[in-house]
Design a protein around this motif. Structure first.
Motif, short mmCIF file in Angstrom:
data_model
loop_
_atom_site.label_atom_id
_atom_site.label_comp_id
_atom_site.label_asym_id
_atom_site.label_seq_id
_atom_site.Cartn_x
_atom_site.Cartn_y
_atom_site.Cartn_z
N ALA A 31 -1.53 10.82 -3.96
CA ALA A 31 -2.05 9.91 -4.99
C ALA A 31 -1.87 10.54 -6.36
O ALA A 31 -2.33 11.65 -6.62
N VAL A 65 -5.44 3.38 -6.25
CA VAL A 65 -5.27 4.21 -5.06
C VAL A 65 -6.12 5.46 -5.24
O VAL A 65 -5.85 6.29 -6.11
N ARG A 115 0.81 -1.23 0.00
CA ARG A 115 0.00 0.00 0.00
C ARG A 115 0.83 1.27 0.00
O ARG A 115 0.31 2.36 0.19
N GLN A 158 -1.02 9.96 8.03
CA GLN A 158 -1.30 9.73 6.62
C GLN A 158 -2.50 8.81 6.48
O GLN A 158 -2.76 7.96 7.33
N GLU A 214 -1.56 6.07 -9.32
CA GLU A 214 -2.91 5.71 -8.88
C GLU A 214 -3.28 4.29 -9.30
O GLU A 214 -4.04 3.62 -8.60
N HIS A 235 3.90 7.62 -6.51
CA HIS A 235 2.61 7.14 -6.02
C HIS A 235 1.61 7.05 -7.18
O HIS A 235 0.63 7.80 -7.23
N THR A 264 -4.76 6.60 3.43
CA THR A 264 -4.87 6.14 2.05
C THR A 264 -6.03 5.18 1.93
O THR A 264 -6.35 4.44 2.87
N THR A 296 -6.99 7.87 -2.69
CA THR A 296 -6.33 8.98 -2.01
C THR A 296 -5.11 8.48 -1.27
O THR A 296 -5.04 7.32 -0.85
N PHE A 297 -4.14 9.34 -1.12
CA PHE A 297 -2.98 9.09 -0.27
C PHE A 297 -2.53 10.45 0.24
O PHE A 297 -1.82 11.17 -0.43
N GLU A 354 -1.27 15.87 -0.86
CA GLU A 354 -2.01 14.83 -1.55
C GLU A 354 -1.05 14.10 -2.49
O GLU A 354 -0.56 14.68 -3.46
#
Length: 861
Positions: free
Chosen positions: A754, A738, A100, A708, A761, A759, A710, A740-741, A752
């Motif tokens: 993602a 993904v 993740r 954080q 998506e 990172h 996600t 949101t992260f 943000e």
């Protein structure tokens, strides 16, 4: 103090264990499933889980476990392999996976259901990880991946989930495998071999398995790829990342104190490149140096291992088992020659100036310099890792309750040797002062070079000792079935030391990355778990674990999970739980360590507008641990299900969400942005104007900073097609999206991530397998979606999606033989361009190996 409900549960379990059980035996055999201590009748439980069998692993064509796990769509930022290490890393030769994208230290890696000692060398100074390169892929029976928080079952580090690597302890027969792989580009290439032997005694009471493995990989340099052979990426649309420390060097007048302190006269002068610097290396105030072609992309690696598994059945109610493993890994890592960024000086009365052997570019002034010591050769390190593990245990029955007790000892010992290119600072300064080393010349006396060059040594050891026990059985009957219960304990002692040589600790070696850390802790835990058949179609898992740590205190983590089967072909599941990660011994006990990240001086930039202030430049950061750290805490939940639409077609969907608090990290750029004028945080050159002086050092340490969150969706499709005369087909598609992260700093500001740097998506793999007669073929398409470049380093463009195709074909028509031919990245796709990376691509996310063709021969009887 142990919570009351756990004490009561333990007492109840012991009482029931010694009382004859009057309930009927289950008709179906129960099996061990990762994510629960209670055996089940099937693998599909209340928590989302992926299972990779030995056959699945062979179809991927993965060369080792790190390559296998890095292609999982649920893997994210923080996953790294030996390909991602270099001369400036602090964990060369190691590899880890990050589920993740929550970090390798938030993914718990187990071996046969028990812990492994972490690497004694942390990744990039701060990340404690289990080195999955210490586990041979030839010995793997299957890999279970639990994709939700599991601290209620396994304790610390299971924030993102659990990867349980299960080995071939029950192997029968004799098997020999050999493998040869070659890249179509320069560099690279692999050789591998393994031998497996397993047998039962004549009376059937004992079983022995022996596994021997060997793996060797040749090095790949950045120079072996067109897109990474130069750090000047301007021709490709990127920036010029060549170092400001070259040979010839660049100089500026300085004030040298009686204690050897150096203060550049930045108010009056600017850096000036040496007059002999070639025109193509002169840029701005510096003479540049192209370090990229000398650096390792994939290190030369050799691995040899031995595994022995033994069990002995004393009688129907008592069995002894043992696991013995040893792995030796060697890696060779190369880097550019050692750079200096103002650590050395020439006094105005240096004898070289007096004799005319050198001309002072600033007559009458003391000088400091940015200069690459190329005369000592490029840096080279040899990394050696030795991992061993022993498990001794007893398993038995007490009435109808199954119990198990085991002792585990696991260690990882690392040794790193600086073999070439490392400079002893005091001797170099002494040689400059006496005039035997001339910084204004490009050739030096070989005897002087021998005197200023030194070999370095760094030693690390990490040990884990654990004693664990559990008892499992049926508690009582309900209308829908028996209530299962497991209760147990674990006592664990961890110790870690990371010790560089005395020269490094005294600050007398420059041009190297190393850490110094030490620590130990004791941990005691008790846990309880219930499997409750609420209805015939509804099962609940209730679990809790209490932990006591000697260095920060107590924590209790519960979990509730539900599995609902309203139809025979439909399973719905939901889970909620608390998880935690104890601060690692490195994060607690790291000594003052120098690192050199690329940072923007946002204090000076608005005032000067200079490139050196407004773009990411290497800055010296003195980093240290924090003994006052508290554990990270996480809440996660999962909602999903699996629908077997037909006997041949199934669809799975899971929504997952993680909310992590007390994140243990550092944010040096943020620290610099907000405290750039604080002399306790940022040491600067003196300034007589309103413009602060240039940065000399920044002081930072680990802290529990912010949080954080996600969330996203996993989507799986599996389809089987059997035909008449055309063979059998299997199709699969596995997507992780993904949604949101978000990272939230302690002051509430949010990032943000993602779709941002490292990172993506979307990540997915799709597979197609075809078997007909004696032929087996497999194809895998691996996709990593586009994402934004590193905006902190000045990126303005997205990094394109990256797709690779892996294929292989096997023939099993020869008795006892299996022949395989295949290729990973068969179309030789180049990694997507990254404008802010000196090698031209994001090495932490994409691979530069290119097409790798391999042939494999297996013989079994």
């Amino acid at each position: 103090m142990i919570p009351t409900f756990l004490r009561s549960s333990c007492a109840l379990a012991v009482m029931l264990a010694v009382t004859p059980n009057v309930y009927a035996e289950q008709e179906l055999e129960r099996i061990e499933v990762t994510g629960t201590h209670i055996k089940r009748t099937d693998m599909e439980g209340a928590s989302p889980m992926s299972v990779l069998t030995a056959e699945d692993i062979a179809k991927t064509g993965a060369q080792d476990i790190s390559q296998l796990l890095s292609k999982l769509p649920e893997s994210g930022s923080g996953t790294f392999s030996t390909q991602g290490n270099n001369a400036d890393d602090t964990a060369n030769g190691g590899a880890a996976v990050s589920l993740r994208g929550l970090g390798a230290d938030s993914t718990l890696v187990l071996l046969n259901g028990r812990r492994i000692a972490v690497s004694s060398f942390a990744k990039s100074i701060d990340t404690a990880f289990v080195d999955i390169n210490s586990i041979p892929i030839s010995a793997v029976k299957r890999i279970d991946i639990v994709k939700d928080g599991a601290s209620a079952t396994y304790g610390s580090d299971a924030i993102a989930g659990v990867i349980n690597i299960i080995l071939k302890k029950d192997f029968e027969g004799f098997e020999v495998n050999g493998k040869l792989a070659e890249t179509v580009e320069d560099g690279g290439g692999q050789q591998a071999a393994s031998m497996l032997f397993g047998t039962k005694s004549d009376d059937g009471k004992s079983h022995t398995t022996v596994i021997v493995d060997y793996f060797k990989e040749r090095e790949t340099l950045f120079a072996d790829r067109d897109y990474s052979k130069s750090a000047d990426q301007s021709a490709n649309g990127g920036s010029d990342f060549r170092s400001s420390s070259g040979n010839p060097g660049s100089y500026i007048p300085a004030t040298v104190g009686s204690d050897g302190s150096i203060t550049p006269k930045s108010d009056q002068y600017s850096w000036t490149p040496d007059v002999n610097c070639p025109a193509d290396l002169t840029k701005g105030p510096y003479c540049r140096y192209d370090y990229a072609p000398l650096m390792t992309s994939v290190p030369e690696t050799t691995r040899v291992g031995l595994s022995v598994f033994q069990d002995y059945q004393f009688n129907d109610d008592l069995k002894f088992f043992a696991e013995l493993m040893y792995q030796h890994n060697d890696s060779v890592i190369k880097g550019a020659a050692s750079p200096s960024f103002g650590e050395f000086y020439m006094l105005a009365d240096n004898p070289l100036f007096a004799s005319g052997a050198a001309v002072n570019p600033f007559p009458g002034e003391d000088l400091t310099m940015r200069r690459r010591i190329t005369e000592t050769g490029q840096r080279q390190k040899s990394a050696e890792s030795n991992s061993a593990r022993m498990v001794l245990g007893l398993n038995g029955m007490l009435a109808e309750w199954e119990w198990e007790l085991a002792y585990t000892y696991s260690y990882n010992r690392n040794h790193e040797y600086g073999e070439q290119g490392f400079v002893w600072s005091p001797r170099l300064q002494e040689a400059i002062n006496t005039g035997t080393f001339n910084p204004l010349a490009t050739t030096q006396n070989p005897g002087v070079i021998d005197q200023i060059t030194v070999n370095t040594v760094r030693n690390g050891k990490s040990t884990t000792q654990a004693f664990d026990g559990k008892i499992v059985g049926d508690l009582f009957d309900m209308p829908a079935g028996s209530v299962g219960m497991a209760v147990g304990f674990e006592h664990r002692k961890e110790e870690l030391s990371d010790t560089p040589d005395e020269l490094f600790k005294r600050g007398e070696i420059f041009g190297t990355e190393a850490t110094e850390a030490a620590g130990s802790r004791d941990q005691t835990s008790v846990f309880v778990e219930f499997a409750v058949p609420v209805l015939e179609s509804l099962e609940a898992q209730l679990a809790a674990r209490y932990e006591n740590y000697s260095d920060f205190g107590n924590t209790t983590n519960p979990k509730v999970a539900l599995r609902y089967t309203p139809l025979d072909n439909l399973t719905l599941r939901a889970s909620w739980g608390k998880a935690f990660r104890a601060p690692s011994l490195v994060q607690l006990g790291l000594g003052a360590t120098q690192e050199s990240p690329g940072l923007v001086d946002t204090t000076r930039c608005p005032l000067t507008g200079l490139e050196e202030d407004c773009t990411a430049q290497e800055r010296t950061v003195i980093f240290s641990g924090n003994p006052n750290l508290q554990p990270e805490e996480s809440t996660s939940y999962n909602l999903g299900g699996v629908w077997a639409i037909t006997d041949d077609l199934s669809v799975g969907v899971d929504y997952w969400n993680y909310d992590q608090e007390g994140l243990i990290t550092s944010d040096t750029q943020y620290l610099l942005d907000n405290q750039g004028n604080n002399p306790d945080v940022v040491k600067r050159e003196p300034s007589s104007t309103a413009v602060p002086g240039r940065i000399i050092e920044i002081y930072d340490q680990f802290a529990n900073l912010g949080s954080q969150n996600t969330d996203g969706v996993d989507f799986d499709i599996k389809y089987q097609l059997q035909t008449q005369g055309m063979g059998d087909f299997n199709f699969s598609y596995h997507l992780t999206w993904v949604n949101t992260f978000d990272q939230v700093r302690a002051d509430g500001t949010k990032r943000e991530l993602a779709g941002e740097y490292q990172h993506p998506e979307y990540r997915w793999t799709t597979g197609a397998d075809w078997s007909i007669a004696d032929w087996r073929t497999s194809a895998r398409l691996n996709y990593i979606g586009e994402y934004m470049g590193d905006v902190d380093a000045g990126a303005t463009k997205k990094i394109d999606a990256f797709t690779t195709l892996d294929m292989n074909v096997s023939y099993i028509g020869l008795e006892k033989w299996t022949l395989t031919l295949g290729a990973n990245n068969i179309l030789n796709a180049d990694p997507s361009f990254s404008e802010t990376s000196f090698m031209g691509y994001d090495q932490a996310t994409h691979s530069a190996i290119g097409a790798l063709w391999y042939g494999k021969v297996g013989y079994r009887f």
